[in-house]
Design a protein around this motif. Structure first.
Motif, mmCIF file in Angstrom:
data_model
loop_
_atom_site.group_PDB
_atom_site.id
_atom_site.type_symbol
_atom_site.label_atom_id
_atom_site.label_comp_id
_atom_site.label_asym_id
_atom_site.label_seq_id
_atom_site.Cartn_x
_atom_site.Cartn_y
_atom_site.Cartn_z
ATOM 1 N N LYS A 188 0.831 -1.204 0.000
ATOM 2 C CA LYS A 188 0.000 0.000 0.000
ATOM 3 C C LYS A 188 0.865 1.253 0.000
ATOM 4 C CE LYS A 188 -3.960 2.111 2.369
ATOM 5 N NZ LYS A 188 -4.916 1.987 3.502
ATOM 6 N N LEU A 189 1.964 1.248 0.771
ATOM 7 C CA LEU A 189 2.886 2.380 0.798
ATOM 8 C C LEU A 189 3.472 2.651 -0.590
ATOM 9 C CD1 LEU A 189 4.982 1.844 4.068
ATOM 10 C CD2 LEU A 189 3.461 3.756 3.557
ATOM 11 N N CYS A 190 3.631 1.572 -1.356
ATOM 12 C CA CYS A 190 4.195 1.697 -2.702
ATOM 13 C C CYS A 190 3.176 2.214 -3.713
ATOM 14 C CB CYS A 190 4.739 0.347 -3.172
ATOM 15 S SG CYS A 190 6.165 -0.225 -2.230
ATOM 16 N N GLY A 191 1.936 2.413 -3.276
ATOM 17 C CA GLY A 191 0.897 2.906 -4.164
ATOM 18 C C GLY A 191 0.382 1.865 -5.128
ATOM 19 N N LEU A 192 0.470 0.597 -4.733
ATOM 20 C CA LEU A 192 0.076 -0.508 -5.608
ATOM 21 C C LEU A 192 -1.152 -1.230 -5.061
ATOM 22 C CD1 LEU A 192 3.670 -1.919 -6.108
ATOM 23 C CD2 LEU A 192 2.263 -0.945 -7.941
ATOM 24 N N GLU A 193 -1.921 -1.798 -5.968
ATOM 25 C CA GLU A 193 -3.022 -2.669 -5.564
ATOM 26 C C GLU A 193 -2.446 -3.980 -5.038
ATOM 27 O OE1 GLU A 193 -6.264 -1.919 -5.568
ATOM 28 O OE2 GLU A 193 -5.819 0.114 -6.320
ATOM 29 N N TRP A 194 -3.180 -4.647 -4.177
ATOM 30 C CA TRP A 194 -2.694 -5.877 -3.583
ATOM 31 C C TRP A 194 -2.496 -6.969 -4.623
ATOM 32 C CZ3 TRP A 194 0.132 -7.887 -0.241
ATOM 33 C CH2 TRP A 194 0.044 -9.241 0.104
ATOM 34 N N ASP A 195 -1.386 -7.669 -4.521
ATOM 35 C CA ASP A 195 -1.075 -8.811 -5.373
ATOM 36 C C ASP A 195 -0.611 -9.945 -4.457
ATOM 37 O OD1 ASP A 195 0.047 -10.740 -7.026
ATOM 38 O OD2 ASP A 195 0.923 -9.278 -8.411
ATOM 39 N N PRO A 196 -1.338 -11.067 -4.401
ATOM 40 C CA PRO A 196 -0.969 -12.164 -3.488
ATOM 41 C C PRO A 196 0.412 -12.741 -3.748
ATOM 42 C CG PRO A 196 -2.711 -12.840 -5.013
ATOM 43 C CD PRO A 196 -2.565 -11.362 -5.162
ATOM 44 N N ASN A 197 0.961 -12.505 -4.943
ATOM 45 C CA ASN A 197 2.319 -12.983 -5.235
ATOM 46 C C ASN A 197 3.346 -12.395 -4.273
ATOM 47 O OD1 ASN A 197 1.740 -14.651 -7.453
ATOM 48 N ND2 ASN A 197 1.672 -12.885 -8.829
ATOM 49 N N CYS A 198 3.018 -11.247 -3.703
ATOM 50 C CA CYS A 198 3.972 -10.582 -2.810
ATOM 51 C C CYS A 198 4.212 -11.384 -1.527
ATOM 52 C CB CYS A 198 3.488 -9.167 -2.477
ATOM 53 S SG CYS A 198 3.391 -8.092 -3.930
ATOM 54 N N LEU A 199 3.242 -12.176 -1.124
ATOM 55 C CA LEU A 199 3.434 -13.053 0.035
ATOM 56 C C LEU A 199 4.165 -14.344 -0.349
ATOM 57 C CD1 LEU A 199 0.133 -12.774 2.125
ATOM 58 C CD2 LEU A 199 2.460 -12.224 2.890
ATOM 59 N N ASN A 200 4.229 -14.610 -1.650
ATOM 60 C CA ASN A 200 4.945 -15.789 -2.151
ATOM 61 C C ASN A 200 6.253 -15.389 -2.825
ATOM 62 O OD1 ASN A 200 2.821 -17.597 -1.383
ATOM 63 N ND2 ASN A 200 1.665 -16.939 -3.185
ATOM 64 N N PHE A 201 6.895 -14.350 -2.272
ATOM 65 C CA PHE A 201 8.114 -13.780 -2.851
ATOM 66 C C PHE A 201 9.215 -14.822 -3.046
ATOM 67 C CE2 PHE A 201 8.460 -13.684 1.705
ATOM 68 C CZ PHE A 201 9.747 -14.124 1.946
ATOM 69 N N PHE A 202 9.249 -15.841 -2.196
ATOM 70 C CA PHE A 202 10.302 -16.862 -2.242
ATOM 71 C C PHE A 202 10.200 -17.726 -3.492
ATOM 72 C CE2 PHE A 202 6.721 -18.054 0.371
ATOM 73 C CZ PHE A 202 6.339 -19.290 -0.118
ATOM 74 N N GLN A 203 9.072 -17.641 -4.193
ATOM 75 C CA GLN A 203 8.907 -18.377 -5.446
ATOM 76 C C GLN A 203 9.348 -17.552 -6.661
ATOM 77 O OE1 GLN A 203 4.759 -19.518 -5.452
ATOM 78 N NE2 GLN A 203 5.022 -21.055 -3.849
ATOM 79 N N ASN A 204 9.688 -16.300 -6.414
ATOM 80 C CA ASN A 204 10.137 -15.397 -7.478
ATOM 81 C C ASN A 204 11.529 -15.826 -7.940
ATOM 82 O OD1 ASN A 204 10.925 -13.233 -9.089
ATOM 83 N ND2 ASN A 204 9.980 -11.699 -7.770
ATOM 84 N N LYS A 205 11.687 -16.107 -9.225
ATOM 85 C CA LYS A 205 12.948 -16.643 -9.753
ATOM 86 C C LYS A 205 13.887 -15.561 -10.292
ATOM 87 C CE LYS A 205 11.537 -20.808 -8.915
ATOM 88 N NZ LYS A 205 12.075 -21.523 -7.742
ATOM 89 N N ARG A 206 13.566 -14.291 -10.046
ATOM 90 C CA ARG A 206 14.425 -13.211 -10.548
ATOM 91 C C ARG A 206 15.836 -13.337 -9.975
ATOM 92 N NH1 ARG A 206 14.886 -9.427 -6.361
ATOM 93 N NH2 ARG A 206 15.842 -7.909 -7.764
ATOM 94 N N SER A 207 16.796 -12.829 -10.728
ATOM 95 C CA SER A 207 18.184 -12.883 -10.297
ATOM 96 C C SER A 207 18.409 -11.981 -9.088
ATOM 97 C CB SER A 207 19.093 -12.435 -11.452
ATOM 98 O OG SER A 207 20.440 -12.368 -11.043
ATOM 99 N N VAL A 208 19.127 -12.495 -8.100
ATOM 100 C CA VAL A 208 19.492 -11.714 -6.912
ATOM 101 C C VAL A 208 20.997 -11.817 -6.745
ATOM 102 C CG1 VAL A 208 19.230 -11.455 -4.416
ATOM 103 C CG2 VAL A 208 17.264 -12.139 -5.816
#
Length: 240
Positions: A184-204
């Motif tokens: 919400k602070l980021c000005g975005l609508e809720w996306d349930p993927n945000c609670l499943n961040f550990f499944q995100n395969k982006r490079s870190v």
């Protein structure tokens, strides 16, 4: 142009976790630790002598700051077509004043964690002396952390509405509520993927690469208690 979210704070304070959460949103691209903003500043105020640098900044006209912001937005927009881009160059906490002058619409997420846990986690990791030379001596590390703390308090005094805090301990102890608050602070609508961040395969490409592949865990809270006898100098000089 994409709008930026700057994630700042000390290394090992939860910044990679926060970026991973935000960038799991379908409208967000996580750019990682990019030097783009400081590069844009250096193109305008490229003086290694600190006195000359600050004199030129103080005497500069607003067009220079506007150009820095426009150039930065142009550069990051090349990274992705998504609506929001997260810039996780954590040491941009030093440049928060520049950020708000050059890009007034930018959002700044400040990550904080127990000072003792943060510093011990830094000390345990190898970053390379050319990257963070203050990280390998207990007293130097404490002095750097104290300087960071003082600077953040200064920014909050000068521009209190511009900095949004995310506390690591709150995040891992109450994840659903804190993640929803963050999105919400980021000005975005809720996306349930945000609670499943550990499944995100982006490079870190940080020391936290393994941690952000896991779900929330609390084992890193109060890790300093396991090393208390070994960090007498650090704790003696460290501000809370």
């Amino acid at each position: 142009c994409a709008l930026p979210i700057f994630v700042v704070g000390m290394p090992r304070s939860g910044t990679s976790l926060v970026e991973q959460i935000i960038s799991s949103h379908h409208e967000v691209y996580g750019a990682g630790e990019i030097s783009t903003f400081s590069d844009c500043i250096n193109k305008v105020f490229n003086y290694p002598d600190q006195n000359i640098f600050f004199n030129n900044v103080n005497n500069s006209n607003f067009d220079n700051f506007k150009n820095i912001g426009e150039n930065y937005l142009k550069q990051i927009s090349k990274l992705s077509s998504k609506k929001i881009i997260v810039d996780k160059m954590v040491l941009n906490f030093r440049l928060i004043g520049f950020i708000k002058i050059c890009i007034p619409e930018a959002k700044i997420i400040h990550c904080s964690r127990s000072s003792r846990d943060t510093c011990i986690s830094i000390f345990k990791n190898f970053f390379g002396k050319n990257v963070m030379p203050w990280a390998y001596d207990q007293i130097e590390l404490a002095k750097y952390y104290n300087g960071y703390k003082d600077l953040i308090l200064h920014w909050k005094d000068v521009i209190p509405e511009s900095i949004h805090d995310v506390v690591y301990e709150d995040l891992v102890n109450n994840p659903e509520e804190e993640v929803k608050k963050l999105i919400k602070l980021c000005g975005l609508e809720w996306d349930p993927n945000c609670l499943n961040f550990f499944q995100n395969k982006r490079s870190v490409n940080t020391a936290s690469v393994n941690q952000v592949r896991k779900n929330f865990y609390k084992s890193s809270v109060e890790i300093w208690r396991h090393y208390e006898d070994l960090f007498v100098d650090l704790f003696k000089h460290l501000k809370n």
